[in-house]
Design a protein around this motif. Structure first.
Motif, PDB file in Angstrom:
ATOM      1  N   VAL A   1       0.844  -1.206   0.000  1.00  0.00           N
ATOM      2  CA  VAL A   1       0.000   0.000   0.000  1.00  0.00           C
ATOM      3  C   VAL A   1       0.875   1.249   0.000  1.00  0.00           C
ATOM      4  N   ARG A   2       1.908   1.252   0.823  1.00  0.00           N
ATOM      5  CA  ARG A   2       2.821   2.396   0.885  1.00  0.00           C
ATOM      6  C   ARG A   2       3.480   2.645  -0.474  1.00  0.00           C
ATOM      7  N   ASP A   3       3.961   1.568  -1.113  1.00  0.00           N
ATOM      8  CA  ASP A   3       4.633   1.717  -2.409  1.00  0.00           C
ATOM      9  C   ASP A   3       3.667   2.213  -3.482  1.00  0.00           C
ATOM     10  N   THR A   4       2.426   1.741  -3.431  1.00  0.00           N
ATOM     11  CA  THR A   4       1.432   2.165  -4.411  1.00  0.00           C
ATOM     12  C   THR A   4       1.087   3.641  -4.233  1.00  0.00           C
ATOM     13  N   LEU A   5       0.938   4.067  -2.975  1.00  0.00           N
ATOM     14  CA  LEU A   5       0.683   5.486  -2.702  1.00  0.00           C
ATOM     15  C   LEU A   5       1.864   6.343  -3.157  1.00  0.00           C
ATOM     16  N   ASP A   6       3.071   5.871  -2.880  1.00  0.00           N
ATOM     17  CA  ASP A   6       4.263   6.606  -3.310  1.00  0.00           C
ATOM     18  C   ASP A   6       4.308   6.731  -4.823  1.00  0.00           C
ATOM     19  N   GLY A   7       3.930   5.636  -5.507  1.00  0.00           N
ATOM     20  CA  GLY A   7       3.943   5.651  -6.968  1.00  0.00           C
ATOM     21  C   GLY A   7       2.960   6.644  -7.558  1.00  0.00           C
ATOM     22  N   ARG A   8       1.931   6.973  -6.807  1.00  0.00           N
ATOM     23  CA  ARG A   8       0.936   7.949  -7.267  1.00  0.00           C
ATOM     24  C   ARG A   8       1.184   9.348  -6.695  1.00  0.00           C
ATOM     25  N   GLY A   9       2.282   9.473  -5.957  1.00  0.00           N
ATOM     26  CA  GLY A   9       2.620  10.778  -5.405  1.00  0.00           C
ATOM     27  C   GLY A   9       1.709  11.222  -4.277  1.00  0.00           C
ATOM     28  N   ILE A  10       1.126  10.262  -3.554  1.00  0.00           N
ATOM     29  CA  ILE A  10       0.215  10.587  -2.456  1.00  0.00           C
ATOM     30  C   ILE A  10       0.968  10.442  -1.136  1.00  0.00           C
ATOM     31  N   PRO A  11       1.111  11.520  -0.359  1.00  0.00           N
ATOM     32  CA  PRO A  11       1.815  11.419   0.930  1.00  0.00           C
ATOM     33  C   PRO A  11       1.077  10.478   1.869  1.00  0.00           C
TER      34      PRO A  11
ATOM     35  N   ALA B   1      -3.623  -4.298  -2.454  1.00  0.00           N
ATOM     36  CA  ALA B   1      -3.097  -2.966  -2.137  1.00  0.00           C
ATOM     37  C   ALA B   1      -3.585  -1.935  -3.148  1.00  0.00           C
ATOM     38  N   THR B   2      -3.600  -2.311  -4.421  1.00  0.00           N
ATOM     39  CA  THR B   2      -4.076  -1.394  -5.461  1.00  0.00           C
ATOM     40  C   THR B   2      -5.539  -1.046  -5.246  1.00  0.00           C
ATOM     41  N   GLU B   3      -6.341  -2.036  -4.882  1.00  0.00           N
ATOM     42  CA  GLU B   3      -7.764  -1.785  -4.642  1.00  0.00           C
ATOM     43  C   GLU B   3      -7.967  -0.839  -3.461  1.00  0.00           C
ATOM     44  N   LEU B   4      -7.162  -1.004  -2.406  1.00  0.00           N
ATOM     45  CA  LEU B   4      -7.300  -0.121  -1.252  1.00  0.00           C
ATOM     46  C   LEU B   4      -6.895   1.304  -1.613  1.00  0.00           C
ATOM     47  N   VAL B   5      -5.797   1.438  -2.329  1.00  0.00           N
ATOM     48  CA  VAL B   5      -5.338   2.778  -2.712  1.00  0.00           C
ATOM     49  C   VAL B   5      -6.339   3.442  -3.656  1.00  0.00           C
ATOM     50  N   ASP B   6      -6.980   2.664  -4.532  1.00  0.00           N
ATOM     51  CA  ASP B   6      -8.008   3.229  -5.405  1.00  0.00           C
ATOM     52  C   ASP B   6      -9.129   3.860  -4.575  1.00  0.00           C
ATOM     53  N   LEU B   7      -9.500   3.195  -3.474  1.00  0.00           N
ATOM     54  CA  LEU B   7     -10.546   3.750  -2.608  1.00  0.00           C
ATOM     55  C   LEU B   7     -10.050   4.991  -1.871  1.00  0.00           C
ATOM     56  N   ILE B   8      -8.816   4.929  -1.397  1.00  0.00           N
ATOM     57  CA  ILE B   8      -8.264   6.058  -0.655  1.00  0.00           C
ATOM     58  C   ILE B   8      -8.146   7.293  -1.540  1.00  0.00           C
ATOM     59  N   SER B   9      -7.713   7.063  -2.785  1.00  0.00           N
ATOM     60  CA  SER B   9      -7.478   8.183  -3.701  1.00  0.00           C
ATOM     61  C   SER B   9      -8.703   8.507  -4.546  1.00  0.00           C
ATOM     62  N   HIS B  10      -9.808   7.790  -4.268  1.00  0.00           N
ATOM     63  CA  HIS B  10     -11.076   8.031  -4.970  1.00  0.00           C
ATOM     64  C   HIS B  10     -10.953   7.784  -6.471  1.00  0.00           C
ATOM     65  N   GLU B  11     -10.140   6.774  -6.830  1.00  0.00           N
ATOM     66  CA  GLU B  11     -10.018   6.375  -8.229  1.00  0.00           C
ATOM     67  C   GLU B  11     -10.636   4.997  -8.395  1.00  0.00           C
ATOM     68  N   PRO B  12     -11.471   4.799  -9.405  1.00  0.00           N
ATOM     69  CA  PRO B  12     -12.095   3.495  -9.601  1.00  0.00           C
ATOM     70  C   PRO B  12     -11.086   2.427  -9.996  1.00  0.00           C
ATOM     71  N   THR B  13     -11.286   1.224  -9.479  1.00  0.00           N
ATOM     72  CA  THR B  13     -10.433   0.110  -9.865  1.00  0.00           C
ATOM     73  C   THR B  13     -10.707  -0.274 -11.306  1.00  0.00           C
ATOM     74  N   LYS B  14      -9.641  -0.400 -12.087  1.00  0.00           N
ATOM     75  CA  LYS B  14      -9.816  -0.786 -13.485  1.00  0.00           C
ATOM     76  C   LYS B  14     -10.126  -2.272 -13.573  1.00  0.00           C
ATOM     77  N   PRO B  15     -11.184  -2.637 -14.331  1.00  0.00           N
ATOM     78  CA  PRO B  15     -11.510  -4.057 -14.448  1.00  0.00           C
ATOM     79  C   PRO B  15     -10.432  -4.775 -15.253  1.00  0.00           C
ATOM     80  N   PRO B  16     -10.215  -6.060 -14.989  1.00  0.00           N
ATOM     81  CA  PRO B  16      -9.216  -6.796 -15.752  1.00  0.00           C
ATOM     82  C   PRO B  16      -9.613  -6.879 -17.222  1.00  0.00           C
ATOM     83  N   ILE B  17      -8.626  -6.943 -18.085  1.00  0.00           N
ATOM     84  CA  ILE B  17      -8.873  -7.037 -19.518  1.00  0.00           C
ATOM     85  C   ILE B  17      -9.466  -8.401 -19.842  1.00  0.00           C
ATOM     86  N   ASP B  18     -10.573  -8.395 -20.547  1.00  0.00           N
ATOM     87  CA  ASP B  18     -11.230  -9.634 -20.949  1.00  0.00           C
ATOM     88  C   ASP B  18     -10.633 -10.101 -22.268  1.00  0.00           C
TER      89      ASP B  18
END
Length: 205
Positions: free
Chosen positions: A34-44, A174-191
């Motif tokens: 989660v920390r690395d994902t937030l860092d990757g998006r520039g979110i303190p 972790a990506t799903e949690l960060v999507d909620l924290i940053s208010h970004e929708p989770t991208k559905p997997p490619i079918d």
């Protein structure tokens, strides 16, 4: 609620009974992802890890008296004020352990309303992996938390040659949690079958 661009606080609650424990190890991996994902998006961010074994006696006294100690009050306030929660428990008798349950029993039942939560559990065998679905999810549904779709279970075998599979589950959760924290929708997997090649084209070689 944290303002856009503001620091996010992630509370990590782990109910392992030994030091070290596989429960703490999984909690640390989830927190790091989660920390690395937030860092990757520039979110303190700020990550606070809470070992429930450190307040086990305080939890018991709180249940008996109805009043938390100063140290337990600080722990409870950390969880209440956090932007998101990672909660990890060992599996005991096909459910979460008593220490985990005691903590959420003394936490105000409105404290997690709308709060993003990532669930994790550990156990000796893969047979207990559904504990996340039939024990933990109902508990957090009652508390009205917003639990991410991917919960992470780690059996003893996951720490060996299959660590890669565990890592993939950790990163997805972790990506799903960060999507909620940053208010970004989770991208559905490619079918892969969304745009199939017409049969006539296949016949043409």
């Amino acid at each position: 609620m944290t303002a856009p661009g503001g620091e996010r606080t992630i509370a990590v609650v782990t109910a392992g009974l030994t030091t070290p424990s596989s429960t703490r190890l999984l909690a640390d991996q989830l927190a790091a992802a989660v920390r690395d994902t937030l860092d990757g998006r520039g979110i303190p961010r700020r990550v606070v890890t809470i070992e429930l074994r450190d307040v086990a006696h305080d939890l018991t006294n709180n249940l008996l008296t109805g009043f938390p100690s100063e140290s337990l009050r600080e722990v409870l306030e950390t969880v209440v004020k956090a932007d998101a929660l990672i909660a990890v428990t060992p599996t005991f008798s096909a459910s979460y352990n008593g220490l985990f349950k005691m903590f959420f029993d003394v936490l105000d039942d409105k404290a997690l309303v709308g709060k993003p939560v990532l669930l994790g559990a550990t156990g000796g065998t893969e047979r207990h992996s559904l504990v996340l679905e039939y024990a933990l999810r109902p508990l957090f549904a009652y508390l009205q938390a917003v639990v991410v779709p991917t919960a992470v279970y780690a059996a003893s075998s996951d720490w060996g040659p299959h660590a890669t599979a565990l890592r993939a589950r950790v990163e997805r959760a972790a990506t799903e949690l960060v999507d909620l924290i940053s208010h970004e929708p989770t991208k559905p997997p490619i079918d892969p079958f969304a745009n199939p090649t017409p049969f006539e084209d296949l016949l043409k070689g």
